[in-house]
Design a protein around this motif. Structure first.
Motif, short mmCIF file in Angstrom:
data_model
loop_
_atom_site.label_atom_id
_atom_site.label_comp_id
_atom_site.label_asym_id
_atom_site.label_seq_id
_atom_site.Cartn_x
_atom_site.Cartn_y
_atom_site.Cartn_z
N ALA A 293 -2.82 34.87 -17.07
CA ALA A 293 -1.54 35.90 -17.55
C ALA A 293 -2.11 36.65 -18.63
N ALA A 294 -3.09 36.41 -19.19
CA ALA A 294 -4.06 37.93 -20.05
C ALA A 294 -4.64 38.37 -19.46
N GLN A 295 -4.58 39.09 -18.21
CA GLN A 295 -5.66 39.94 -17.35
C GLN A 295 -5.03 40.92 -18.18
N ARG A 296 -6.18 41.71 -18.43
CA ARG A 296 -5.79 43.23 -18.18
C ARG A 296 -6.03 44.22 -17.78
N THR A 297 -4.90 43.87 -16.57
CA THR A 297 -4.83 44.94 -15.08
C THR A 297 -3.27 45.42 -14.49
N ASP A 298 -3.89 46.34 -14.10
CA ASP A 298 -1.89 47.01 -13.23
C ASP A 298 -2.46 46.92 -12.13
N ALA A 299 -3.10 45.58 -11.66
CA ALA A 299 -3.41 46.08 -10.13
C ALA A 299 -2.46 44.48 -9.72
N GLY A 300 -2.03 44.50 -8.52
CA GLY A 300 -0.98 43.71 -8.43
C GLY A 300 -1.67 42.55 -7.72
N PHE A 301 -1.07 41.21 -8.66
CA PHE A 301 -1.59 39.82 -8.10
C PHE A 301 -1.20 38.54 -8.19
N GLU A 302 -0.85 37.43 -6.93
CA GLU A 302 -0.24 36.46 -7.05
C GLU A 302 -1.21 35.31 -7.56
N PRO B 18 -11.79 35.83 -18.39
CA PRO B 18 -12.21 36.53 -19.79
C PRO B 18 -10.96 37.32 -19.02
N ASP B 19 -10.13 38.23 -19.93
CA ASP B 19 -8.99 38.73 -20.05
C ASP B 19 -9.49 40.55 -19.50
N HIS B 20 -10.97 40.84 -18.57
CA HIS B 20 -11.40 42.13 -17.49
C HIS B 20 -11.67 41.58 -16.43
N TRP B 21 -11.67 40.47 -16.69
CA TRP B 21 -11.98 39.43 -14.70
C TRP B 21 -11.77 40.48 -13.74
N ILE B 22 -10.30 40.69 -13.83
CA ILE B 22 -9.72 41.70 -12.57
C ILE B 22 -10.61 42.74 -12.39
N GLU B 23 -10.05 43.41 -13.63
CA GLU B 23 -11.01 45.04 -13.33
C GLU B 23 -12.36 44.82 -13.39
N ARG B 24 -13.16 43.88 -13.52
CA ARG B 24 -14.31 43.89 -13.34
C ARG B 24 -14.72 43.81 -11.63
N ILE B 25 -14.02 43.21 -11.09
CA ILE B 25 -13.23 42.99 -9.97
C ILE B 25 -13.34 43.97 -8.71
N ARG B 26 -12.04 44.55 -8.95
CA ARG B 26 -11.18 45.50 -8.71
C ARG B 26 -12.04 46.33 -7.54
N PRO B 27 -13.20 46.90 -8.65
CA PRO B 27 -14.14 48.51 -8.00
C PRO B 27 -14.69 48.06 -7.10
N HIS B 28 -14.83 47.15 -6.64
CA HIS B 28 -16.00 46.39 -5.32
C HIS B 28 -15.22 45.81 -4.57
N ASP C 241 -21.28 40.47 -14.14
CA ASP C 241 -20.29 41.09 -15.51
C ASP C 241 -19.07 40.90 -14.82
N ALA C 242 -18.13 40.18 -13.73
CA ALA C 242 -17.33 39.80 -13.21
C ALA C 242 -17.87 38.08 -13.90
N ALA C 243 -17.55 37.33 -14.98
CA ALA C 243 -17.70 36.27 -15.36
C ALA C 243 -17.48 35.46 -15.56
N VAL C 244 -17.18 34.11 -15.13
CA VAL C 244 -16.41 33.21 -15.55
C VAL C 244 -16.71 31.53 -16.56
N VAL C 245 -15.78 31.08 -17.71
CA VAL C 245 -17.04 30.31 -18.21
C VAL C 245 -16.04 28.97 -17.62
N HIS C 246 -17.24 28.44 -16.93
CA HIS C 246 -17.09 27.00 -16.34
C HIS C 246 -17.26 25.71 -17.44
#
Length: 292
Positions: free
Chosen positions: A26-35, A95-105, A194-199
Motif C-alpha cells: 500500500a506504501a508503494q511510490r508509483t503511479d502504475a496501476g496495480f492490483e 521496499p516502497d520503490h519495488w514496483i518502480e524498479r520493476i516497471r521499466p523492465h 535493485d528490485a530486492a525484497v526482504v524475506h
C-alpha cells in the motif's frame, strides 16, 4: 483502466506478517496501476476475512483446503487481470520503490528475477543459473536464467503458455521448474539486483525441505527429459550422486536428520518418476479460486 501489474501472494502465515506485506504494498511510490490478489491457503486463522476487513482494495480469497503454493499461485494467475503477475511470499517485506524498479523492465517475453535478502542483509537469492540437472548455481548477472517465486514477475500470457506451476510438486523446486518451462515456452530471464525484497523466513537446512527438494527435483527432471532416454538416465544418475554427496557431507557435519532427508527424498523421487502421473498444463481460464 486495467492494471499493469498483478501482485500475487499465496498466504499461509501469521496475520502479523500478512498485514505487514500488504502495508508495504500500500506504501508503494508509483503511479502504475496495480492490483493485489491474496489467497489464504486454508490457514487456521481466517486470513482472507481479516484482509478484506483491513485492506478492502485487496482481492482476498480462501482455498477450501490447504493445497500448497503451486496450486495457489495458479489460482492467482487465473484471477489476474493484468498482463504481468509479480509473485511474493506472505512473509516478505517490500521496499516502497519495488514496483518502480520493476516497471521499466516489463516485457512480454521476459521473466524478471528480483534479489531476495534475509533480515540481516545477507543474500538469500542472487543471480542463479540452472544446470542441466535442474539444480541452480550462483552465477554472474548476465548468466542468470532462473527465478525464485518470492520475488519474480512473469508475463501472464507466458505463464499460460508454459502451463503454470506444476501442482504435483507442491512446494520446493516448483518455481525453478516453472522457470524451466517458461524458458521452454520462449521466455528470457532477467535478474534485477535493485528490485530486492526482504524475506523473513529461511529454512535451507530443514530436513523436510531437503527431502522435498531432492524428491521434487529427481521427479520433475525425469519428466523434463521425457523422450530423451539417454539424457533422462544420465540426469537421474547425476542427481543421485549429487544428493549422495550432499547427504554424506551433512552426516560428516553432524546433521543426520538432514542427511536422511536427502536420501529419502532421492529414493522417493525415483519412485514418483515410475509411479506418479504427470501433467504439464495446470491452468484453466475458468478455474478460479474457491469462493470465500
Amino acid at each position: 483502466m486495467a492494471p499493469l501489474l498483478t501482485v500475487g501472494i499465496p498466504a499461509f502465515d501469521r496475520w502479523e506478517k500478512v498485514a505487514r506485506v500488504l502495508e508495504t504494498l500500500a506504501a508503494q511510490r508509483t503511479d502504475a496501476g496495480f492490483e493485489v490478489i491474496l489467497i489464504d491457503d486454508c490457514h487456521p486463522e481466517p486470513l482472507a476475512e481479516r484482509v478484506r476487513e483491513r485492506f478492502p482494495q485487496v482481492v482476498a480469497q480462501r482455498n477450501a483446503t490447504n493445497r500448497g503454493p503451486a496450486y495457489t499461485r495458479n489460482r492467482i494467475l487465473e484471477l489476474a487481470s493484468a498482463p504481468y503477475v509479480a509473485f511474493l511470499d506472505a512473509d516478505c517485506i517490500v521496499p516502497d520503490h519495488w514496483i518502480e524498479r520493476i516497471r521499466p523492465h516489463l516485457d512480454p517475453g521476459t521473466v524478471l528475477s528480483g534479489r531476495v535478502v534475509r533480515p540481516d542483509g545477507s543474500v538469500e537469492w542472487g543471480p542463479r543459473r540452472s544446470t542441466w540437472l535442474g539444480v541452480s548455481l550462483p552465477c554472474r548477472v548476465d548468466e542468470a536464467n532462473v527465478a525464485s517465486s518470492n520475488n519474480m514477475v512473469v508475463p501472464t500470457a507466458l505463464a499460460f503458455r508454459a502451463g503454470g506451476f506444476n501442482e504435483g510438486l507442491g512446494i520446493y523446486f516448483e518455481d525453478s521448474f516453472f522457470t524451466l518451462m517458461l524458458r521452454r515456452a520462449g521466455a528470457r530471464v532477467r535478474y534485477l539486483a535493485d528490485a530486492a525484497v526482504v524475506h523473513d523466513h529461511h529454512s535451507a537446512g530443514n530436513p523436510r525441505r531437503l527431502y522435498l527438494q531432492s524428491r521434487n527435483t529427481v521427479w520433475a527432471m525425469h519428466h523434463y527429459y521425457h523422450g530423451r532416454p539417454l539424457v533422462q538416465a544420465g540426469c537421474a544418475a547425476a542427481l543421485t550422486v549429487n544428493y549422495l554427496v550432499q547427504a554424506a557431507t551433512a552426516l560428516a557435519r553432524g546433521r543426520p536428520a538432514a542427511s536422511a532427508g536427502l536420501l529419502r527424498g532421492t529414493v522417493a523421487g525415483m519412485a514418483a518418476a515410475r509411479r506418479n502421473p504427470w501433467r504439464d498444463a495446470w491452468l484453466s481460464q475458468s478455474h478460479a479460486a474457491p469462493p470465500p
